[in-house]
Motif scaffolding. Sequence first.
Motif, PDB file in Angstrom:
ATOM      1  N   ALA A  74      -4.891  12.195  -1.693  1.00  0.00           N
ATOM      2  CA  ALA A  74      -3.747  11.164  -0.361  1.00  0.00           C
ATOM      3  C   ALA A  74      -4.117   9.747  -0.578  1.00  0.00           C
ATOM      4  N   ALA A  75      -4.595   9.083  -1.627  1.00  0.00           N
ATOM      5  CA  ALA A  75      -5.038   8.284  -2.270  1.00  0.00           C
ATOM      6  C   ALA A  75      -4.170   6.811  -2.265  1.00  0.00           C
ATOM      7  N   THR A  76      -4.080   5.586  -2.125  1.00  0.00           N
ATOM      8  CA  THR A  76      -3.529   5.077  -2.013  1.00  0.00           C
ATOM      9  C   THR A  76      -3.579   3.880  -3.135  1.00  0.00           C
ATOM     10  N   MET A  77      -2.234   3.856  -3.404  1.00  0.00           N
ATOM     11  CA  MET A  77      -2.113   2.618  -4.788  1.00  0.00           C
ATOM     12  C   MET A  77      -1.403   1.716  -4.424  1.00  0.00           C
ATOM     13  N   THR A  78      -2.413   0.572  -4.961  1.00  0.00           N
ATOM     14  CA  THR A  78      -1.905  -1.016  -4.418  1.00  0.00           C
ATOM     15  C   THR A  78      -0.310  -1.188  -5.578  1.00  0.00           C
ATOM     16  N   GLY A  79       0.320  -2.898  -5.835  1.00  0.00           N
ATOM     17  CA  GLY A  79       1.284  -2.319  -6.128  1.00  0.00           C
ATOM     18  C   GLY A  79       1.551  -2.073  -7.523  1.00  0.00           C
ATOM     19  N   ALA A  80       0.243  -3.004  -8.083  1.00  0.00           N
ATOM     20  CA  ALA A  80      -0.006  -2.669  -9.783  1.00  0.00           C
ATOM     21  C   ALA A  80       0.306  -1.330  -9.885  1.00  0.00           C
ATOM     22  N   ASP A  81      -0.497  -0.342  -9.062  1.00  0.00           N
ATOM     23  CA  ASP A  81      -1.297   1.122  -9.395  1.00  0.00           C
ATOM     24  C   ASP A  81       0.625   1.934  -9.446  1.00  0.00           C
ATOM     25  N   ILE A  97      -2.884  11.565 -13.248  1.00  0.00           N
ATOM     26  CA  ILE A  97      -3.448  10.235 -11.599  1.00  0.00           C
ATOM     27  C   ILE A  97      -2.967  11.099 -10.029  1.00  0.00           C
ATOM     28  N   GLY A  98      -1.625  12.028 -10.560  1.00  0.00           N
ATOM     29  CA  GLY A  98      -0.905  12.001  -9.616  1.00  0.00           C
ATOM     30  C   GLY A  98      -1.669  12.761  -8.753  1.00  0.00           C
ATOM     31  N   THR A  99      -1.728  14.008  -9.511  1.00  0.00           N
ATOM     32  CA  THR A  99      -2.094  15.156  -9.000  1.00  0.00           C
ATOM     33  C   THR A  99      -3.915  14.359  -7.976  1.00  0.00           C
ATOM     34  N   TYR A 100      -4.568  13.547  -8.195  1.00  0.00           N
ATOM     35  CA  TYR A 100      -5.765  13.151  -7.529  1.00  0.00           C
ATOM     36  C   TYR A 100      -4.596  12.408  -6.743  1.00  0.00           C
ATOM     37  N   LEU A 101      -4.126  11.906  -6.051  1.00  0.00           N
ATOM     38  CA  LEU A 101      -3.137  10.757  -5.412  1.00  0.00           C
ATOM     39  C   LEU A 101      -2.253  11.932  -4.550  1.00  0.00           C
ATOM     40  N   GLY A 102      -1.924  12.817  -4.982  1.00  0.00           N
ATOM     41  CA  GLY A 102      -1.221  13.927  -3.942  1.00  0.00           C
ATOM     42  C   GLY A 102      -2.614  15.096  -2.558  1.00  0.00           C
ATOM     43  N   GLU A 116     -13.758  13.697  -0.331  1.00  0.00           N
ATOM     44  CA  GLU A 116     -12.488  12.669   0.738  1.00  0.00           C
ATOM     45  C   GLU A 116     -11.844  14.877   0.679  1.00  0.00           C
ATOM     46  N   LEU A 117     -11.196  15.482  -0.355  1.00  0.00           N
ATOM     47  CA  LEU A 117     -11.290  16.750  -0.669  1.00  0.00           C
ATOM     48  C   LEU A 117     -11.784  17.285   0.599  1.00  0.00           C
ATOM     49  N   ALA A 118     -13.624  17.410   0.927  1.00  0.00           N
ATOM     50  CA  ALA A 118     -13.747  17.979   1.562  1.00  0.00           C
ATOM     51  C   ALA A 118     -13.720  17.897   3.257  1.00  0.00           C
ATOM     52  N   GLU A 119     -12.267  16.770   3.644  1.00  0.00           N
ATOM     53  CA  GLU A 119     -11.798  16.551   4.316  1.00  0.00           C
ATOM     54  C   GLU A 119     -10.506  16.830   4.750  1.00  0.00           C
ATOM     55  N   LEU A 120     -10.084  17.462   3.837  1.00  0.00           N
ATOM     56  CA  LEU A 120      -8.088  17.391   3.999  1.00  0.00           C
ATOM     57  C   LEU A 120      -8.142  19.188   4.507  1.00  0.00           C
ATOM     58  N   CYS A 121      -7.186  19.291   5.021  1.00  0.00           N
ATOM     59  CA  CYS A 121      -6.713  20.007   4.898  1.00  0.00           C
ATOM     60  C   CYS A 121      -6.027  21.252   3.675  1.00  0.00           C
ATOM     61  N   PRO A 122      -6.957  22.680   3.915  1.00  0.00           N
ATOM     62  CA  PRO A 122      -7.372  23.396   2.387  1.00  0.00           C
ATOM     63  C   PRO A 122      -5.922  23.994   2.147  1.00  0.00           C
ATOM     64  N   THR A 168       1.029  -1.069   0.430  1.00  0.00           N
ATOM     65  CA  THR A 168       0.022  -0.504  -0.334  1.00  0.00           C
ATOM     66  C   THR A 168       0.920   1.107  -0.275  1.00  0.00           C
ATOM     67  N   VAL A 169       0.901   2.391  -1.129  1.00  0.00           N
ATOM     68  CA  VAL A 169       1.792   2.775  -1.259  1.00  0.00           C
ATOM     69  C   VAL A 169       1.103   3.934  -1.097  1.00  0.00           C
ATOM     70  N   ALA A 170       1.592   5.629  -0.495  1.00  0.00           N
ATOM     71  CA  ALA A 170       0.494   6.944  -0.461  1.00  0.00           C
ATOM     72  C   ALA A 170       1.605   7.619  -0.708  1.00  0.00           C
ATOM     73  N   MET A 171       1.046   8.577  -0.684  1.00  0.00           N
ATOM     74  CA  MET A 171       1.735  10.284   0.043  1.00  0.00           C
ATOM     75  C   MET A 171      -0.156  11.088   0.286  1.00  0.00           C
ATOM     76  N   PRO A 172       0.142  10.462   2.102  1.00  0.00           N
ATOM     77  CA  PRO A 172      -1.619  10.911   2.368  1.00  0.00           C
ATOM     78  C   PRO A 172      -0.795  12.155   3.338  1.00  0.00           C
ATOM     79  N   GLU A 173       0.170  13.385   3.375  1.00  0.00           N
ATOM     80  CA  GLU A 173       0.475  14.631   3.845  1.00  0.00           C
ATOM     81  C   GLU A 173      -0.608  15.655   3.757  1.00  0.00           C
TER      82      GLU A 173
END
Length: 338
Positions: free
Chosen positions: A169-176, A161-166, A258-264, A134-139
């Motif tokens: 704070a979404a999680t990638m599978t190994g294949a992702d 996709i990278g913009t979405y992940l950042g 999700e975006l509504a819960e994260l730091c503006p 489980t790979v992520a940038m959850p900052e």
Amino acid sequence: MSDEPQVLARVENGVGHLTLNRPRAINALTHRMIISIRDALGQWRSDARVHSVLLDGAGDRGLCAGGDIRGLRENVLASRPNDTRDFWRDEYTLCAVIANYPKPYVALMDGVTMGGGVGVASHGSIRVVTERSTVAMPETRIGLAPDIGGTWLLSRAPGEIGTYLGLNAATMTGADAVWCGFADHLVPSTNLPELRDALLAGDDPAAAVARFEADPGPAPLEANRDWVDSCYSAATVPEVIDRLDALGTDAARAASAELAELCPTSLVATLAGVRRSRQRDHLRDVLDQEYRTSSWLLDRPDLVEGIRARVVDKDNAPRWNPATIAEVDLAEVEQMIA
């Protein structure tokens, strides 16, 4: 504090073997660990006996959950913010060292690999995930923005996709992770002990990984490419949210919620950082940019509050300041990153 080494560094059959050794904390990185890794890599760089490096993590939960964010919060509360800046400076410099290391650097990203764990793994030359990864940038969950070269990797993922992940704070599978460029190979976790044994026996790293790898299969994220590209190509975070809400699918509504819960402030800084990183040609320039961003966010109240809410009190109810994206000074963010 335990006297047990937080990083085990030894040489076996010409392999410099680094094991992150805080399994109870999923090997979260302390400043002491960063220095230990840096010193070992510095010694092995010019040691003719060492022909490759292997990085793995103790325990069965993951390679590394990220930086020791409890320690970062304690530094701020104790009026020692520069201790955190020193940690980041050495951590980001280590990422550049790994990216430019002259010998094969194999990272086994089994299990949880997030934040700082991505930094010490995904800049290596041979990056291995498993079906357990489980790979992520959850900052953005804690009032920070993707760092340790994270915006470099995110900005080079397919489409938006990278913009979405950042942002999310979404999680990638190994294949992702393979599809997004955070990893190179997927090795089934059942084959990992044999792969580790082969590497430590002195086998050629690339050949050993090829012997045990498997087809990662389709990346789940790839199925979302169309709507992610459409919504996350917007120029600002409010526009991203507007496009998600207008699209109205279950996936888009979930992403907007999700975006509504994260730091503006983190969201605005992350979007600006990923976009600016796309324009940069060298990882070092991106690391400089991320150091400025992290240092700027450290002086704001959200980082301490986010760590309190997510990690210390675990009430998952951070009180962000400012509380809305509309209140974030976009010009100030852009000026800081530039």
